[in-house]
Write an enzyme that holds these catalytic residues in place. Structure first.
Site, PDB file in Angstrom:
ATOM      1  N   LYS A 285      35.630  25.750  39.674  1.00 15.97           N
ATOM      2  CA  LYS A 285      34.249  25.965  40.126  1.00 15.97           C
ATOM      3  C   LYS A 285      33.366  26.242  38.913  1.00 15.97           C
ATOM      4  O   LYS A 285      33.771  27.001  38.017  1.00 15.97           O
ATOM      5  CB  LYS A 285      34.282  27.166  41.084  1.00 15.97           C
ATOM      6  CG  LYS A 285      33.052  27.452  41.863  1.00 15.97           C
ATOM      7  CD  LYS A 285      33.343  28.585  42.853  1.00 15.97           C
ATOM      8  CE  LYS A 285      32.169  28.852  43.768  1.00 15.97           C
ATOM      9  NZ  LYS A 285      32.498  29.910  44.777  1.00 15.97           N
TER      10      LYS A 285
ATOM     11  N   SER B 297      31.611  28.458  49.375  1.00 16.44           N
ATOM     12  CA  SER B 297      30.836  27.908  48.268  1.00 16.44           C
ATOM     13  C   SER B 297      31.679  27.130  47.254  1.00 16.44           C
ATOM     14  O   SER B 297      31.126  26.377  46.453  1.00 16.44           O
ATOM     15  CB  SER B 297      30.111  29.028  47.537  1.00 16.44           C
ATOM     16  OG  SER B 297      31.037  29.924  46.940  1.00 16.44           O
TER      17      SER B 297
ATOM     18  N   SER C  77      34.397  31.958  50.657  1.00 10.84           N
ATOM     19  CA  SER C  77      34.121  30.806  49.793  1.00 10.84           C
ATOM     20  C   SER C  77      35.343  30.110  49.204  1.00 10.84           C
ATOM     21  O   SER C  77      35.223  29.007  48.677  1.00 10.84           O
ATOM     22  CB  SER C  77      33.182  31.221  48.656  1.00 10.84           C
ATOM     23  OG  SER C  77      31.891  31.435  49.152  1.00 10.84           O
TER      24      SER C  77
END
Lengths: 446, 65
Positions: A61, A136, A160
């Site tokens: 990420k 996310s 997330s």
């Protein structure tokens, strides 16, 4: 060997040790798949054509800092921002022979559960590009599912890691609060943030966790609890669940898949009253909004127009949280944790429930054109994940089936603080008996 | 005990303005609605002495044996 990228992380590491494959061959296999998949799913933000170290390539990420490299955090505000230090998690993965092959798409500042991103483009689900990848850590779920990397780091503040794992059909571990150092990772809500792996199996998650877990003097909130070896020993588990609640509240296809998986575990099943998901979620939202808005206060004053409308709205709401409400939510946290462990888990090792009570929604349903029903649908997406962050306990999501449209369904195990080994062992036992985790989305001709 | 008043959009606007946060048009009413709906019901009784640091001790007490 057909496609080295199709191997699990554990198998790829074994092939490297046995010299059946080289680091270059593993990286090239991933790069070839990235080239084919990226136009369809937009999982990557940057790609390293030549990973710096030998080993099995992972991607992360775009919020884990690496000295001298850009970390955009899914935002316009931090576009092109160059990190001054390397996160502890990345340093530990480098040392463990898991180099980075790229950075992955994410929700803006990790503040959204779907994978929409108006600055960097929406990340799309590899199983069907009309559907959300979940957020996310959207790129982490999508890249692992499409076999573009052997694993990925995500962060989990309200779901997330687990929502993208469930939506994309991969295994995701939300770690105990403090289990993994957050030094050098973008903060959202310091009381709730946790870092964890997304990978193709519980076994692969265990390998990544073993590398990154443990205390870190650079993160004073990291736990001194010994990290353990996350050995996946087979053992008997007592699993608590609330079958009646699942049947009454979850989508029928989700309920059927999760309850069938529960019955196939070979564990002792204990029926319990469900935790008060909604009250715990309200406390989670109170803490998250207050802390996230404090984190973003300067930019919200100086550059509010540089946030997407959705994230700006969430941040505005945090400035209206009364300080007493925020502190009361934090004061109550210990009591709620003890209640969960002494009631829900009184006679069980783990609590089992769906990762999402709804089926994977479309990008349109959950995006700016989602209409009047959109906020309620988003609340349903996170309803069974946020309460876990408020308690700070670990949870593992594993794929347990597909709905009638071919989208994955995820099962969630929740454990006591620092029970990651038990969660991973339970997930591994389930995956020894099923093959949901080994299914990959079809690569249609482009 | 005095019953809690509902938040109004005017109160939200004033609160955010006092913190230097410009509100996007139409947002105050939505925030007020969300804030009014977000009051946790049925929460647990708290000891007077409890404070947020008790959570770290609870993590230790509740961990897997």
């Amino acid at each position: 060997m057909s496609d080295p990228a199709a191997l699990s992380l554990a198998a790829a590491a074994q092939a490297l040790r046995a010299r059946h494959l080289s680091s270059r061959e593993l990286a090239d296999a991933c790069l070839a798949r990235i080239a084919r998949w990226q136009p369809r799913i937009n999982a990557f933000i940057s790609v390293e054509q030549q990973p710096a170290d030998e080993g099995v390539p992972l991607a992360h990420k775009d919020m884990f800092y690496r000295k001298g490299r850009v970390s955009n955090c899914g935002s316009k505000i931090r576009r092109g921002w160059i990190a001054q230090e390397t996160s502890t998690a990345l340093s530990r993965l480098d040392a463990a022979g898991m180099p980075q092959i790229g950075t992955l798409n994410m929700a803006e500042f990790a503040y959204g559960p779907t994978g929409h991103n108006e600055h960097w483009g929406d990340c799309r689900n590899p199983w069907n590009q009309d559907y959300i990848a979940g957020g996310s850590s959207s790129g982490s779920g999508a890249a692992v599912a499409a076999r573009l990397a052997f694993g990925a780091l995500g962060s989990d503040t309200g779901g997330s890691v687990r929502i993208p794992a469930a939506a994309c059909g991969v295994t995701g571990l939300k770690t105990t609060w403090g289990r993994v150092s957050r030094h050098g990772a973008m903060p959202l809500s310091h009381s709730l943030d946790s870092i964890g792996p997304l990978a193709r199996s519980a076994e692969d998650c265990a390998l990544i966790l073993a590398a990154i877990a443990g205390s870190d003097p650079q993160d004073p909130l990291s736990s001194r609890e010994p990290a353990g070896d996350y050995f996946l020993a087979k053992r008997k588990f007592r699993v608590a669940l609330s079958s009646d609640w699942i049947e009454r509240h979850a989508d029928p296809e989700v309920a059927a898949a999760v309850l069938a998986a529960a019955r196939s575990l070979g564990a002792s099943l204990v029926e319990v009253e469900p935790p008060d998901f909604d009250t715990l979620s309200v406390h989670c939202i109170t803490v998250m909004q207050a802390e996230a808005s404090a984190q973003h206060a300067r930019w919200m004053r100086e550059r509010p127009g540089d946030y997407s409308s959705a994230v700006r709205s969430r941040l505005e709401a945090g400035f209206a949280v009364p300080a007493a409400a925020y502190l009361e939510a934090l004061r109550l946290r210990a009591a709620w944790l003890e209640r969960f462990c002494t009631t829900t888990l009184a006679n069980a090792d783990l609590y089992l429930l769906p990762a999402m009570k709804v089926r994977v929604p479309t990008l349109e349903q959950t995006g700016p054109r989602g209409g009047a029903g959109m906020p309620a649908l988003l609340a349903e997406v996170t309803r069974l994940t946020r309460w876990v962050n408020y308690l700070g306990v670990p949870a593992l999501v594993v794929p347990c089936g597909f709905d009638s449209l071919g989208l994955p369904i995820g099962l969630q195990f929740v454990g006591r603080p620092f029970a990651e080994a038990a969660l991973l062992a339970a997930g591994h036992a389930f995956q020894c008996e099923t093959d949901w985790h080994s299914r990959a989305p079809a690569e249609r001709s482009i | 005990m005095t019953a809690a008043k509902q938040w109004s959009s005017e109160a939200i606007e004033a609160m955010l303005a006092a913190q230097g946060i410009p509100l996007a048009p139409g947002r105050a009413e939505k925030i007020a609605t969300a804030l009014n709906a977000a009051t946790a019901s049925g929460s647990l009784p708290l000891e007077f002495e409890s404070d947020p640091t008790g959570y770290a001790l609870a993590l230790e007490r509740c961990k897997a044996k």
